[in-house]
Design a protein around this motif. Structure first.
Motif, short mmCIF file in Angstrom:
data_model
loop_
_atom_site.label_atom_id
_atom_site.label_comp_id
_atom_site.label_asym_id
_atom_site.label_seq_id
_atom_site.Cartn_x
_atom_site.Cartn_y
_atom_site.Cartn_z
N ARG A 123 44.75 33.77 32.91
CA ARG A 123 44.11 35.03 33.27
C ARG A 123 44.86 36.18 32.61
O ARG A 123 46.03 36.10 32.31
CB ARG A 123 44.15 35.26 34.79
CG ARG A 123 43.39 34.23 35.59
CD ARG A 123 43.61 34.50 37.06
NE ARG A 123 42.99 33.47 37.87
CZ ARG A 123 41.77 33.53 38.36
NH1 ARG A 123 41.01 34.55 38.10
NH2 ARG A 123 41.28 32.55 39.09
N PRO A 169 38.97 37.18 34.11
CA PRO A 169 39.09 35.73 34.18
C PRO A 169 39.96 35.15 33.09
O PRO A 169 40.33 35.82 32.15
CB PRO A 169 37.65 35.26 34.03
CG PRO A 169 36.80 36.46 33.93
CD PRO A 169 37.68 37.64 33.82
N CYS A 170 40.28 33.90 33.20
CA CYS A 170 41.10 33.10 32.30
C CYS A 170 40.81 33.26 30.82
O CYS A 170 39.71 33.51 30.43
CB CYS A 170 40.82 31.68 32.65
SG CYS A 170 42.17 30.73 33.05
N GLY A 190 34.12 34.53 30.90
CA GLY A 190 34.65 33.48 31.76
C GLY A 190 33.63 32.81 32.65
O GLY A 190 34.00 32.12 33.60
N GLU A 191 32.35 32.99 32.37
CA GLU A 191 31.29 32.38 33.18
C GLU A 191 30.35 31.60 32.27
O GLU A 191 29.88 32.12 31.25
CB GLU A 191 30.49 33.45 33.93
CG GLU A 191 31.29 34.23 34.97
CD GLU A 191 31.63 33.40 36.18
OE1 GLU A 191 30.95 32.37 36.40
OE2 GLU A 191 32.57 33.77 36.92
N TYR A 232 36.10 26.82 32.36
CA TYR A 232 35.29 27.44 33.40
C TYR A 232 35.67 26.93 34.79
O TYR A 232 35.74 27.70 35.75
CB TYR A 232 33.81 27.17 33.14
CG TYR A 232 33.26 27.84 31.90
CD1 TYR A 232 33.48 29.20 31.66
CD2 TYR A 232 32.51 27.13 30.97
CE1 TYR A 232 32.98 29.82 30.52
CE2 TYR A 232 32.01 27.74 29.83
CZ TYR A 232 32.25 29.08 29.61
OH TYR A 232 31.76 29.69 28.48
N LYS A 233 35.93 25.65 34.89
CA LYS A 233 36.26 25.07 36.19
C LYS A 233 37.57 25.62 36.75
O LYS A 233 37.76 25.65 37.96
CB LYS A 233 36.34 23.55 36.07
CG LYS A 233 34.99 22.87 35.90
CD LYS A 233 35.14 21.36 35.77
CE LYS A 233 33.78 20.69 35.63
NZ LYS A 233 33.90 19.22 35.44
N THR A 234 38.47 26.02 35.85
CA THR A 234 39.76 26.54 36.29
C THR A 234 39.83 28.06 36.19
O THR A 234 40.90 28.65 36.24
CB THR A 234 40.91 25.92 35.46
OG1 THR A 234 40.61 26.06 34.06
CG2 THR A 234 41.07 24.45 35.78
N GLU A 235 38.66 28.69 36.05
CA GLU A 235 38.52 30.15 36.04
C GLU A 235 39.31 30.79 34.90
O GLU A 235 39.99 31.81 35.08
CB GLU A 235 38.95 30.74 37.39
CG GLU A 235 38.12 30.21 38.55
CD GLU A 235 38.51 30.85 39.86
OE1 GLU A 235 39.60 31.46 39.93
OE2 GLU A 235 37.73 30.75 40.82
N GLY A 236 39.18 30.22 33.72
CA GLY A 236 39.87 30.76 32.55
C GLY A 236 38.93 31.47 31.61
O GLY A 236 37.71 31.34 31.69
N ILE A 237 39.51 32.24 30.67
CA ILE A 237 38.71 32.84 29.59
C ILE A 237 39.24 32.40 28.23
O ILE A 237 38.62 32.70 27.21
CB ILE A 237 38.67 34.38 29.68
CG1 ILE A 237 40.07 34.97 29.60
CG2 ILE A 237 37.96 34.81 30.95
CD1 ILE A 237 40.09 36.49 29.51
N HIS A 266 45.08 40.40 33.60
CA HIS A 266 44.51 41.43 34.45
C HIS A 266 45.37 42.68 34.41
O HIS A 266 46.54 42.65 34.06
CB HIS A 266 44.33 40.93 35.89
CG HIS A 266 45.60 40.49 36.55
ND1 HIS A 266 46.36 41.31 37.32
CD2 HIS A 266 46.23 39.28 36.54
CE1 HIS A 266 47.41 40.66 37.78
NE2 HIS A 266 47.36 39.43 37.33
#
Length: 263
Positions: A3, A12-13, A132-133, A107-112, A5
């Motif tokens: 991530r 996101p990741c 990230g979606e 995506y499953k681990t909320e990364g970008i 931020h």
């Protein structure tokens, strides 16, 4: 990269792919507000780094690119994260499948953003989607990337990394860069990146050089996350029965990028 931020928002990741759309639609060159620059000495040093590494870089064999899903995130201090990553010369359906699988776990681990070594593949491959979606934003794949130039403007962000779950801290990086790379078909291209895209790339590019995000942090910042890093070292020792291959207490700060920029 897990991530990135700021104090006002959480992004996101991180994850990268080839700067043509994964659908093979050409990605337009981005406009960069800051002038890219170099001094003769810094640029010459960067080019020497790139040249010296290219002469010794190993090429990935078909066996190096074989994998069985689902992929899993490799966590610090697993030595895979420090291993040399081979250049890719085989552009086939297996490479496309690997990139798809990397997006899936990202995506499953909320990364970008995500790099090859972070899923146990020591090859020069990264993927990303700034949104990230799945189904939103733009999926990009970068193969065998190289940095050509970087900007004077240096920006600090509160970065995270999928290989360092739950750990966030400030990292300073150039705000914009120019990159040469290949897409999943092997086609060569150049692209200019700024803002979040530039940061995602630099984080993942570091992974391809065996550099981890805390290598870029000041001593004061590392001290603020030292306990968390030591917990990951102990977790590795408990799960493997082996001594940690590295200790944060012994770390040396990475003061210059491999092939680009300065801290």
């Amino acid at each position: 990269m897990a991530r990135v931020h700021t104090s006002s928002s959480l992004l996101p990741c991180l994850r990268f792919a080839s700067l043509h759309r994964f659908t093979s639609t050409p990605l337009p060159i981005l406009n960069i507000p800051q002038r890219l620059y170099y001094t003769p000495s810094i640029y010459a040093m960067a080019r020497r780094n790139l040249t010296s590494k290219s002469k010794t870089d190993q090429v990935a064999s078909p066996a190096d690119l074989r994998f069985e899903g689902p992929l899993k995130i490799v966590e610090y201090p697993n030595p895979i994260l420090r291993a040399k990553n081979k250049r890719i010369s085989t552009f086939d359906d297996n490479l496309k499948k690997l990139a798809h699988e990397m997006f899936d776990i990202m995506y499953k681990t909320e990364g970008i953003g995500l790099s090859g070594p972070q899923v146990g593949m020591n090859v020069q491959l990264m993927v990303f989607n700034p949104v990230g979606e799945r189904g939103e934003g733009e999926e990009v794949v970068l193969v065998n990337p190289k940095v050509v130039r970087y900007s004077r403007k240096i920006v600090a962000y509160d970065e995270g990394c999928l290989s360092f779950p739950g750990i966030y801290a400030d990292v300073e990086r150039p705000d914009s860069i120019k990159v040469d790379a290949q897409d999943v078909t092997g086609a060569k291209f150049s692209v200019s990146l700024s803002g979040l895209r530039a940061r995602v790339f630099q984080h993942e590019f570091d992974h391809l050089q065996g550099i981890l995000f805390f290598d870029r942090m000041s001593d004061e910042v590392v001290d603020s996350i030292r306990m968390e890093l030591e917990k990951l070292e102990k977790k590795y020792e408990d799960s493997t029965g082996l001594p940690s291959p590295e200790k944060v207490i012994m770390r040396r700060r990475q003061t210059s990028a491999v092939g680009f920029g300065i801290k």
